[in-house]
Design a protein around this motif. Structure first.
Motif, mmCIF file in Angstrom:
data_model
loop_
_atom_site.group_PDB
_atom_site.id
_atom_site.type_symbol
_atom_site.label_atom_id
_atom_site.label_comp_id
_atom_site.label_asym_id
_atom_site.label_seq_id
_atom_site.Cartn_x
_atom_site.Cartn_y
_atom_site.Cartn_z
ATOM 1 N N THR A 93 -49.780 64.482 102.614
ATOM 2 C CA THR A 93 -50.397 63.489 103.495
ATOM 3 C C THR A 93 -51.419 64.180 104.394
ATOM 4 O OG1 THR A 93 -48.742 63.793 105.235
ATOM 5 C CG2 THR A 93 -48.280 62.108 103.569
ATOM 6 N N SER A 130 -53.348 58.478 100.709
ATOM 7 C CA SER A 130 -54.669 58.354 101.328
ATOM 8 C C SER A 130 -54.794 56.958 101.917
ATOM 9 C CB SER A 130 -55.747 58.581 100.271
ATOM 10 O OG SER A 130 -57.025 58.430 100.817
ATOM 11 N N SER A 134 -60.128 54.399 102.935
ATOM 12 C CA SER A 134 -60.900 55.629 102.797
ATOM 13 C C SER A 134 -61.449 55.719 101.376
ATOM 14 C CB SER A 134 -60.028 56.849 103.115
ATOM 15 O OG SER A 134 -60.747 58.028 102.856
ATOM 16 N N GLY A 137 -62.099 59.365 100.362
ATOM 17 C CA GLY A 137 -60.855 60.095 100.112
ATOM 18 C C GLY A 137 -60.211 59.698 98.797
ATOM 19 N N ASN A 138 -60.176 58.388 98.521
ATOM 20 C CA ASN A 138 -59.570 57.922 97.279
ATOM 21 C C ASN A 138 -60.380 58.350 96.056
ATOM 22 O OD1 ASN A 138 -57.067 56.328 97.828
ATOM 23 N ND2 ASN A 138 -58.447 55.336 99.270
ATOM 24 N N LEU A 141 -59.632 62.093 95.411
ATOM 25 C CA LEU A 141 -58.340 62.308 94.762
ATOM 26 C C LEU A 141 -58.384 61.906 93.290
ATOM 27 C CD1 LEU A 141 -55.942 61.162 97.612
ATOM 28 C CD2 LEU A 141 -56.350 63.506 96.828
#
Length: 198
Positions: A93, A130, A134, A137-138, A141
């Motif tokens: 996280t 996430s 975001s 961010g996603n 990933l």
């Protein structure tokens, strides 16, 4: 800063102020949805980081630059996912990188360290959380191999009460009790009860 200058290590109490500053730099409103709801202050974040560092079940990693300044962080703990068949995972996280330092391999260095943590714990899967909002961010990933697993949604109990029509449950229950008592009084039960006790 070059990729070679990124160093990942466990966080220490000396990093707490820098971690709180990093969180506010990445999310000026304060560490995501839950923190915004709680009105997270720097003092509260520092207290939370101190608490995390005291716990042995969680690992907090920091990435530092050539000047030893904190430029990224990641939290991790061994966990299980599933309801019936449980799968051990390393749950990652708060993968955060300072905006001015992005695209320099810091996220990759932090995730590489997470892979080593998973190996040390004999865990074969890494689960990354996430924020739903975001997009960057996603996408990041997904680009490095994380696939969607589940979608978590959050709601306050007050919102759910309204949505489920539960806002006036207490009032309705009181009205039903009053109606029951009125029926009993009309039938004479209330007077008999008083008469017996006299």
């Amino acid at each position: 800063m070059s990729r070679a200058n990124v160093r990942v290590r466990p966080a220490t109490p000396e990093d707490i102020d820098a971690l709180a500053e990093l969180v506010h730099t990445v999310d000026p409103q304060g560490a995501g949805h839950a923190a915004r709801q709680a009105g997270t202050s720097t003092e509260r974040l520092c207290s939370r980081f101190a608490d995390l560092l005291d716990r042995t079940e969680r690992t907090l990693l920091v990435a530092t630059d050539e000047n030893a300044a904190v430029v990224g962080m990641l939290g991790a703990r061994v966990d299980e996912v599933g309801t019936v068949e449980l799968t051990p995972v390393l749950h990652v996280t708060h993968l955060l990188v300072a905006p001015r330092c992005r695209r320099r391999g810091i996220g990759r260095a932090l995730l590489a360290a997470a892979v080593h943590l998973a190996d040390d714990a004999a865990v074969e899967h890494v689960l990354a959380t996430s924020a739903a909002g975001s997009r960057e961010g996603n996408r990041y990933l997904a680009r490095i191999g994380f696939a969607p697993l589940v979608v978590h949604r959050i709601a306050s109990t007050a919102v759910l009460r309204r949505s489920l029509g539960m806002t006036d449950v207490a009032g309705r229950m009181a009205a039903l009790r009053r109606a029951r008592m009125a029926r009993r009084d009309r039938a004479g039960f209330g007077h008999r009860a008083v008469g017996r006790g006299a």
